[in-house]
Design an enzyme around this catalytic site. Sequence first.
Site, PDB file in Angstrom:
ATOM      1  N   ARG A  64       0.824  -1.221   0.000  1.00  0.00           N
ATOM      2  CA  ARG A  64       0.000   0.000   0.000  1.00  0.00           C
ATOM      3  C   ARG A  64       0.857   1.271   0.000  1.00  0.00           C
ATOM      4  NH1 ARG A  64      -2.637  -3.742   2.909  1.00  0.00           N
ATOM      5  NH2 ARG A  64      -4.906  -3.859   2.878  1.00  0.00           N
ATOM      6  N   VAL A  65       1.818   1.344   0.941  1.00  0.00           N
ATOM      7  CA  VAL A  65       2.599   2.581   1.066  1.00  0.00           C
ATOM      8  C   VAL A  65       3.550   2.739  -0.123  1.00  0.00           C
ATOM      9  CG1 VAL A  65       4.175   3.905   2.513  1.00  0.00           C
ATOM     10  CG2 VAL A  65       2.391   2.535   3.588  1.00  0.00           C
TER      11      VAL A  65
ATOM     12  N   ASP B 161       9.422  -5.722  -5.785  1.00  0.00           N
ATOM     13  CA  ASP B 161       8.692  -6.493  -4.774  1.00  0.00           C
ATOM     14  C   ASP B 161       8.405  -7.869  -5.347  1.00  0.00           C
ATOM     15  OD1 ASP B 161       6.865  -7.644  -2.980  1.00  0.00           O
ATOM     16  OD2 ASP B 161       6.129  -5.679  -2.358  1.00  0.00           O
TER      17      ASP B 161
ATOM     18  N   ALA C 139      10.838   4.837   6.281  1.00  0.00           N
ATOM     19  CA  ALA C 139       9.661   5.074   7.134  1.00  0.00           C
ATOM     20  C   ALA C 139       8.908   3.755   7.299  1.00  0.00           C
ATOM     21  CB  ALA C 139       8.765   6.140   6.519  1.00  0.00           C
TER      22      ALA C 139
ATOM     23  N   ARG D 188      10.481  -0.015   8.665  1.00  0.00           N
ATOM     24  CA  ARG D 188      10.938  -0.609   9.909  1.00  0.00           C
ATOM     25  C   ARG D 188      12.459  -0.518   9.988  1.00  0.00           C
ATOM     26  NH1 ARG D 188       6.645   0.093  11.512  1.00  0.00           N
ATOM     27  NH2 ARG D 188       5.163  -1.322  12.483  1.00  0.00           N
TER      28      ARG D 188
ATOM     29  N   ASP E  90      12.752   7.441  10.008  1.00  0.00           N
ATOM     30  CA  ASP E  90      11.612   7.587  10.922  1.00  0.00           C
ATOM     31  C   ASP E  90      11.554   6.406  11.891  1.00  0.00           C
ATOM     32  OD1 ASP E  90       9.201   8.877  11.819  1.00  0.00           O
ATOM     33  OD2 ASP E  90       8.052   7.305  10.793  1.00  0.00           O
TER      34      ASP E  90
ATOM     35  N   GLU F 294      13.342   0.935  19.382  1.00  0.00           N
ATOM     36  CA  GLU F 294      12.646   2.222  19.567  1.00  0.00           C
ATOM     37  C   GLU F 294      12.191   2.383  21.012  1.00  0.00           C
ATOM     38  OE1 GLU F 294       9.583   2.713  16.614  1.00  0.00           O
ATOM     39  OE2 GLU F 294      11.021   2.571  14.984  1.00  0.00           O
TER      40      GLU F 294
ATOM     41  N   HIS G 127       9.389   7.924  14.617  1.00  0.00           N
ATOM     42  CA  HIS G 127       8.301   7.035  14.154  1.00  0.00           C
ATOM     43  C   HIS G 127       6.971   7.794  14.040  1.00  0.00           C
ATOM     44  CE1 HIS G 127       7.102   2.522  13.957  1.00  0.00           C
ATOM     45  NE2 HIS G 127       6.321   3.249  13.175  1.00  0.00           N
TER      46      HIS G 127
ATOM     47  N   ALA H 102       2.689   7.469  10.756  1.00  0.00           N
ATOM     48  CA  ALA H 102       1.227   7.362  10.846  1.00  0.00           C
ATOM     49  C   ALA H 102       0.646   8.381  11.809  1.00  0.00           C
ATOM     50  CB  ALA H 102       0.851   5.961  11.301  1.00  0.00           C
TER      51      ALA H 102
HETATM   52  C1  MLT Z   1       2.305   0.904  11.557  1.00  0.00           C
HETATM   53  O1  MLT Z   1       2.856  -0.189  11.586  1.00  0.00           O
HETATM   54  O2  MLT Z   1       1.084   1.013  11.515  1.00  0.00           O
HETATM   55  C2  MLT Z   1       3.095   2.159  11.575  1.00  0.00           C
HETATM   56  O3  MLT Z   1       4.452   1.927  11.633  1.00  0.00           O
HETATM   57  C3  MLT Z   1       2.656   3.118  12.616  1.00  0.00           C
HETATM   58  C4  MLT Z   1       2.702   2.631  14.017  1.00  0.00           C
HETATM   59  O4  MLT Z   1       3.481   1.772  14.397  1.00  0.00           O
HETATM   60  O5  MLT Z   1       1.893   3.105  14.798  1.00  0.00           O
END
Ligand code: MLT
Length: 323
Positions: free
Chosen positions: A152-153, A172, A232, A234, A258, A263, A282, A285
């Site tokens: 999606r992203v 991919d 952005a 992992r 990000d 973390e 992070h 979202a």
């Molecule tokens: C996710 O996996 O939805 C995003 O990295 C955002 C989050 O971890 O909240």
Amino acid sequence: MTYLVLVPDNLEQSGLELLRQTEGLEVYAPGKMTREDTLQQIPAAHALIVRSDTKVNQELLDAAPHLKVVVRAGVGVDNIDLAACTARRIVVMNAPDGNTISTAEHTFALMLALARHIPRADASMRAGRWDRKQFTGMQLWGKALGIIGFGRVGRAVAERGRAFGMEDIAYDPFVPDRVARHLGLELVPRLDDVLVKADIISLHALVTDETRGMINAESIERMKDGVLIVNAARGALINSADLAAALKSGKIGGAALDVYDVEPPAAGNPLIGLDNVVHTPHLGASTNEAQEAVALQAAEEVVRALLDNKFDNVRNREVFDLL
Ligand code: MLT
């Protein structure tokens, strides 16, 4: 029968309201709960909605005799022990739709901040300086944007890349070519095609045994000199020590990050504070719109699972062999 839904992480009102208005459900959602509180409340819970903070591990499951479903309000389920949930016949679902645009937009915010030195220029002006030459940047137009992971992203980033006049190069192995053709581009067959051609590489893959540490000394060696890297997705996709070495040597021109392997980042993380790195904690979202959308989707999934026995976006499908 009344089911108890426990929400130990902060969840937007849209989701909580839906749960509270649904007959047959009781909700315990006092805001961010400590681990101790969560362990105290979990014995009565039938459903659990978490974001990334709460670790759903054996310790938590052992204290949860009635738990039927765990829903991740968001995409990544790396804070949930899927095998342990399956063994306990607990269905794990995620809410993957609401984050996409916010994460793609944040990817571009990072890319532009890095290409145009915005954080350092901002810091320099705040310190009373007027340095222009030092912050000469790089245009995105005409650059090759390597996209690793075309979910999606990744697709939303590709669309935005095109709007910026970039040449998308996407890889991919799990996505059929027709999906990319539908968006007007061809997926490249090998990761190496992205590594050697891209001016900017943006990561959008899941962490698996194959992708963990995929950005490492060996793959970096294949990249163009001065390439920019944006992550952005992992942190575990990158070998932090190898990336830091390449940033210091100048092989990699800059990175915008990000996400981190741990973390918040562990003390001594070699990437933190390098001049050619842009950091955010992070935030992909972290928009009101995305948080409302994922909270609502997570709540809807809990309602359907508990009251209608219907399950969407299941992350441990093998659980159905046991139910
Ligand atoms: C996710 O996996 O939805 C995003 O990295 C955002 C989050 O971890 O909240």
